[in-house]
Design a protein around this motif. Structure first.
Motif, PDB file in Angstrom:
ATOM      1  N   VAL A   1       0.812  -1.249  -0.073  1.00 45.13           N
ATOM      2  CA  VAL A   1      -0.224   0.003  -0.145  1.00 45.13           C
ATOM      3  C   VAL A   1       0.935   1.101  -0.006  1.00 45.13           C
ATOM      4  CG1 VAL A   1      -1.523   1.303   1.358  1.00 45.13           C
ATOM      5  CG2 VAL A   1      -1.818  -1.110   1.217  1.00 45.13           C
ATOM      6  N   GLN A   2       0.608   2.262  -0.828  1.00 45.76           N
ATOM      7  CA  GLN A   2       1.499   3.393  -0.958  1.00 45.76           C
ATOM      8  C   GLN A   2       0.569   4.392   0.051  1.00 45.76           C
ATOM      9  OE1 GLN A   2       4.016   3.911  -3.001  1.00 45.76           O
ATOM     10  NE2 GLN A   2       3.814   1.764  -3.414  1.00 45.76           N
TER      11      GLN A   2
ATOM     12  N   TRP B   1      -8.949   2.871  -2.712  1.00 41.66           N
ATOM     13  CA  TRP B   1      -9.156   1.667  -3.570  1.00 41.66           C
ATOM     14  C   TRP B   1      -8.152   0.728  -2.866  1.00 41.66           C
ATOM     15  CZ3 TRP B   1     -12.323  -1.324  -5.454  1.00 41.66           C
ATOM     16  CH2 TRP B   1     -11.850  -2.286  -6.397  1.00 41.66           C
ATOM     17  N   ASP B   2      -6.817   1.137  -2.600  1.00 43.63           N
ATOM     18  CA  ASP B   2      -5.749   0.269  -2.072  1.00 43.63           C
ATOM     19  C   ASP B   2      -6.376  -0.328  -0.629  1.00 43.63           C
ATOM     20  OD1 ASP B   2      -4.388   0.502  -4.121  1.00 43.63           O
ATOM     21  OD2 ASP B   2      -2.806   1.988  -3.392  1.00 43.63           O
ATOM     22  N   ALA B   3      -6.861   0.952   0.032  1.00 40.65           N
ATOM     23  CA  ALA B   3      -7.096   0.447   1.710  1.00 40.65           C
ATOM     24  C   ALA B   3      -8.370  -0.667   1.534  1.00 40.65           C
ATOM     25  CB  ALA B   3      -7.747   1.566   2.350  1.00 40.65           C
ATOM     26  N   LEU B   4      -9.157  -0.362   0.489  1.00 41.03           N
ATOM     27  CA  LEU B   4     -10.280  -1.402   0.521  1.00 41.03           C
ATOM     28  C   LEU B   4      -9.892  -2.798   0.244  1.00 41.03           C
ATOM     29  CD1 LEU B   4     -13.688  -0.354  -0.986  1.00 41.03           C
ATOM     30  CD2 LEU B   4     -12.765  -2.606  -1.533  1.00 41.03           C
ATOM     31  N   ARG B   5      -8.908  -3.004  -0.657  1.00 46.97           N
ATOM     32  CA  ARG B   5      -8.379  -4.047  -1.242  1.00 46.97           C
ATOM     33  C   ARG B   5      -7.357  -4.496  -0.289  1.00 46.97           C
ATOM     34  NH1 ARG B   5      -6.121  -3.451  -6.893  1.00 46.97           N
ATOM     35  NH2 ARG B   5      -5.377  -1.443  -6.032  1.00 46.97           N
ATOM     36  N   ALA B   6      -6.817  -3.874   0.708  1.00 45.39           N
ATOM     37  CA  ALA B   6      -5.758  -4.324   1.620  1.00 45.39           C
ATOM     38  C   ALA B   6      -6.327  -4.830   2.789  1.00 45.39           C
ATOM     39  CB  ALA B   6      -4.673  -3.183   1.884  1.00 45.39           C
ATOM     40  N   ARG B   7      -7.798  -4.629   3.275  1.00 47.47           N
ATOM     41  CA  ARG B   7      -8.229  -4.937   4.349  1.00 47.47           C
ATOM     42  C   ARG B   7      -8.280  -6.197   4.148  1.00 47.47           C
ATOM     43  NH1 ARG B   7     -11.689  -7.660   6.529  1.00 47.47           N
ATOM     44  NH2 ARG B   7     -12.284  -8.241   4.142  1.00 47.47           N
TER      45      ARG B   7
ATOM     46  N   ALA C   1      -1.224  -5.157   2.903  1.00 45.16           N
ATOM     47  CA  ALA C   1      -0.789  -4.936   1.178  1.00 45.16           C
ATOM     48  C   ALA C   1      -2.018  -5.331   0.522  1.00 45.16           C
ATOM     49  CB  ALA C   1       0.480  -5.609   0.987  1.00 45.16           C
ATOM     50  N   VAL C   2      -2.133  -4.698  -0.572  1.00 39.77           N
ATOM     51  CA  VAL C   2      -3.528  -5.038  -1.582  1.00 39.77           C
ATOM     52  C   VAL C   2      -3.163  -6.682  -1.723  1.00 39.77           C
ATOM     53  CG1 VAL C   2      -4.098  -4.846  -3.958  1.00 39.77           C
ATOM     54  CG2 VAL C   2      -3.259  -2.655  -2.769  1.00 39.77           C
TER      55      VAL C   2
ATOM     56  N   TYR D   1      -1.646  -2.857  14.978  1.00 42.36           N
ATOM     57  CA  TYR D   1      -0.739  -3.236  13.823  1.00 42.36           C
ATOM     58  C   TYR D   1      -0.428  -4.546  13.624  1.00 42.36           C
ATOM     59  CZ  TYR D   1      -0.052   1.716  13.863  1.00 42.36           C
ATOM     60  OH  TYR D   1      -0.396   3.309  13.905  1.00 42.36           O
ATOM     61  N   PRO D   2      -0.711  -5.261  12.334  1.00 38.34           N
ATOM     62  CA  PRO D   2      -0.658  -6.640  12.083  1.00 38.34           C
ATOM     63  C   PRO D   2       0.909  -7.094  12.494  1.00 38.34           C
ATOM     64  CG  PRO D   2      -1.480  -5.665  10.227  1.00 38.34           C
ATOM     65  CD  PRO D   2      -0.841  -4.556  11.168  1.00 38.34           C
TER      66      PRO D   2
END
Ligand SMILES: Cc1cc2nc3c(=O)[nH]c(=O)nc-3n(C[C@H](O)[C@H](O)[C@H](O)COP(=O)(O)O)c2cc1C
Length: 184
Positions: free
Chosen positions: A6-7, A17-23, A165-166, A158-159
Motif C-alpha cells: 500500500v502506498q 481503493w488500495d485500503a479497501l483491497r488491503a483490508r 498490502a493490497v 498493527y499486524p
C-alpha cells in the motif's frame, strides 16, 4: 501475482481503493499502540456511516487497557484475538424492538463496522471482527446501560504477521459468479 504494498501519503493515509483491497481480518498484533488520532479517525468513520432513517444505532466503547482487553476477549470463543490487540472498539447497540428493526440494525452495524475497517486499513492499521455471546461478561467489562447489548468487537492494532498490502489473490467467489448484469 506479487502483493502490491500500500502506498502511503505524507499523512500516512493511502488511496481508498488500495485500503479497501488491503483490508483483511487481522488476529495477531504487535505491541505498538495505535495513536489516538488514528483511533479517532477510525471511530469517526463509524460515526459517519449511513443508517436506516439516520437512526445511528451504535455507541462505540474504545478499550486500550490490557486487563480489560483480556476480559473483553471472553465474550465469545472466537474473540480470543481481542486479548492481544492494541485496542478494541466495542460496538454497542440498542435492543431491537421487533424483527424488522433487528434486520435494519444488523445492516447498519455492518456498514459502520466496515467503514471503520477500511478507515483503519487506510492508515495501515489492522482490524479483526469478533462476535459477542456472553452479554453479562460484556456488560461487566464495558458498563453499558440496560436496553443495550454488545453486538460486535473490532480488534485494532498493527499486524504482527505482515503489513497490510493490497490482496491480489483473494479467497472470494469469482467476480463473474457473483455479478449478474440486467438479470440473474
Ligand atoms: C459479522 C461477522 C462476524 C465475525 N465474527 C468473527 C469472530 O467472532 N471471530 C473471528 O476471528 N472472526 C470473525 N469474523 C471474521 C470473518 O471470519 C472474516 O471476515 C472472513 O473469514 C473473511 O476474511 P477477511 O475478513 O480476512 O477477508 C467475522 C466477520 C463478520 C463479518
Amino acid at each position: 501475482m506479487v502483493a502490491t504494498t500500500v502506498q502511503q501519503a505524507q499523512d500516512g493515509s493511502v488511496e481508498t481503493w488500495d485500503a479497501l483491497r488491503a483490508r483483511r481480518n487481522v488476529r495477531q498484533f504487535t505491541e505498538e499502540p495505535v495513536p489516538d488520532e488514528a483511533l479517532d479517525r477510525i471511530l469517526e468513520a463509524g460515526r459517519r456511516a449511513p443508517s436506516a432513517g439516520n437512526w445511528q444505532p451504535w455507541d462505540f466503547v474504545v478499550v486500550t487497557d490490557r486487563a480489560q482487553l483480556v476480559d473483553l476477549a471472553k465474550v465469545w470463543q472466537g474473540a480470543g484475538h481481542v486479548a492481544g490487540a492494541a485496542a478494541a472498539i466495542a460496538i454497542v447497540a440498542p435492543d431491537p424492538q421487533d424483527e424488522g428493526q433487528s434486520a435494519l440494525l444488523q445492516y447498519d452495524l455492518g456498514q459502520a463496522t466496515y467503514a471503520m475497517t477500511v478507515a483503519a486499513a487506510d492508515l495501515g492499521v489492522g482490524t479483526g471482527h469478533a462476535a459477542a455471546a456472553d452479554q453479562e461478561q460484556a456488560r461487566a467489562v464495558l458498563g453499558f446501560p440496560a436496553g443495550h447489548f454488545l453486538a460486535y468487537v473490532l480488534s485494532v492494532g498493527y499486524p504482527s504477521d505482515k503489513p497490510l498490502a493490497v490482496i491480489e489473490r483473494l479467497n472470494r467467489r469469482p467476480f463473474d459468479a457473483v455479478v449478474h448484469r440486467g438479470r440473474w
